[in-house]
Design an enzyme around this catalytic site. Structure first.
Site, mmCIF file in Angstrom:
data_model
loop_
_atom_site.group_PDB
_atom_site.id
_atom_site.type_symbol
_atom_site.label_atom_id
_atom_site.label_comp_id
_atom_site.label_asym_id
_atom_site.label_seq_id
_atom_site.Cartn_x
_atom_site.Cartn_y
_atom_site.Cartn_z
ATOM 1 N N ARG A 1 -10.339 9.070 5.710
ATOM 2 C CA ARG A 1 -10.382 8.909 4.119
ATOM 3 C C ARG A 1 -10.803 7.082 3.703
ATOM 4 N NH1 ARG A 1 -6.942 5.966 0.196
ATOM 5 N NH2 ARG A 1 -7.174 7.155 -1.807
ATOM 6 N N LYS B 1 -8.008 -1.331 5.769
ATOM 7 C CA LYS B 1 -6.244 -1.753 4.674
ATOM 8 C C LYS B 1 -5.978 -3.194 5.729
ATOM 9 C CE LYS B 1 -4.304 2.741 3.861
ATOM 10 N NZ LYS B 1 -3.347 3.534 4.063
#
Length: 304
Positions: A269, A235
């Site tokens: 995740r 991210k």
């Protein structure tokens, strides 16, 4: 009592989950969720698994690499044009059917559309990953009327809509309050507590400092007593922290995942499954949750 504030027996009951064909003891187990996007504009893979065959192959390869959950996405949360619901169904449902025919792995669907969730569950999905935190009340009804579990995620914006300069009084406290409220709404809608998981939503309407603080204080999210998911893989908060482009964030992602696990995350995740599985299993062993695969070093009459 435990760090969650629950009696130890109640905590164990709260964190024992059956999702699809698999049982998880999240009091001492970490599940690795593999990301497979059937989108041409996903932030990380840039459409590499958009084609049907590529998506199915990536999912089954992730299973072979040790993934516990496969998360199929057909429409990003990030700002962009709205995708017709019928198109999202066409993207995810055939992939779910193909994976289910080949494996009993837990299948998750990353969607905020109730119709997509309904079709996905009928096709064999076990888990709905709603990045809007049940913004649409119909989503709660769809899940309640099924055997599927739900991930309730914190976010502020309407899907595919930007939020300029998001601010919080205390990002962790605000996220915890939001999740607590949405858990109550889910239960009131008929979703059993035993089918609820939570996600603080790293980078979703949050800047890098917010996501770092969520990782550092992840224990406050886990203290709600529900299995907590950390979606940290590749991210922007990792890229900005380390000054790394999207293709060079694996090491930072693994570090963030391990810190989240140490602070109570029980699902991570991830995009890069083999190293993520190794990081999760090693962290489990350090925490005393699992035994080593074997013991040989300095265990005999001679040093190995």
């Amino acid at each position: 009592m435990t760090d969650t504030g629950l009696p130890r027996s109640a905590e164990r009951l709260a964190l024992m989950r059956t999702i699809g064909a698999h049982s998880f003891d999240f009091s001492r187990q970490v599940a690795v969720m593999a990301v497979v996007n059937r989108t041409p504009d996903s932030f990380y893979d840039r459409g590499s698994t958009f084609a049907f065959d590529a998506a199915v192959a990536a999912a089954l390869a992730a299973v072979d690499d040790g993934a516990d959950i496969i998360d199929i996405g057909g429409a990003p949360f990030a700002p962009g044009p709205e995708l017709p619901v019928s198109d999202e169904v066409d993207r995810v449902v055939p992939v779910i059917r193909a994976i289910r025919a080949a494996s009993d792995v837990v299948i998750s669907v990353d969607t905020f559309q109730p119709e997509v969730a309904r079709g996905s569950i009928e096709a064999g999905a076990d888990l709905i990953n709603d990045t809007t935190g049940l913004r649409d009340p119909e989503m709660a009804r769809v899940v309640a009327d099924s055997d599927a579990s739900i991930v309730i995620t914190h976010s502020l914006a309407e899907p595919r809509t930007p939020v300029a300069r998001p601010t919080y009084d205390d990002v962790v406290a605000d996220v915890v309050a939001f999740l607590s409220n949405r858990i109550d709404a889910a239960v009131s809608s008929g979703i059993p507590a035993a089918r609820i998981l939570i996600d603080p939503g790293h980078d979703l309407n949050k800047n890098t400092l917010h996501s770092l603080e969520l990782t550092r204080r992840f224990g406050e999210v886990a203290a709600l007593g529900y299995p907590a998911l950390a979606a940290v893989s590749n991210k922007d908060f990792i890229g900005e922290t380390l000054d790394r482009d999207r293709g060079d964030r694996v090491d930072g992602s693994l570090a963030a995942a391990v810190v989240a696990i140490m602070n109570g995350a029980r699902i991570i995740r991830m995009h890069n499954i083999r190293p993520a599985v190794d990081a999760a299993r090693m962290t489990e062993a350090i925490l005393g949750f699992r035994a080593p695969a074997y013991l040989r070093h300095n265990m005999g009459d001679a040093n190995d």
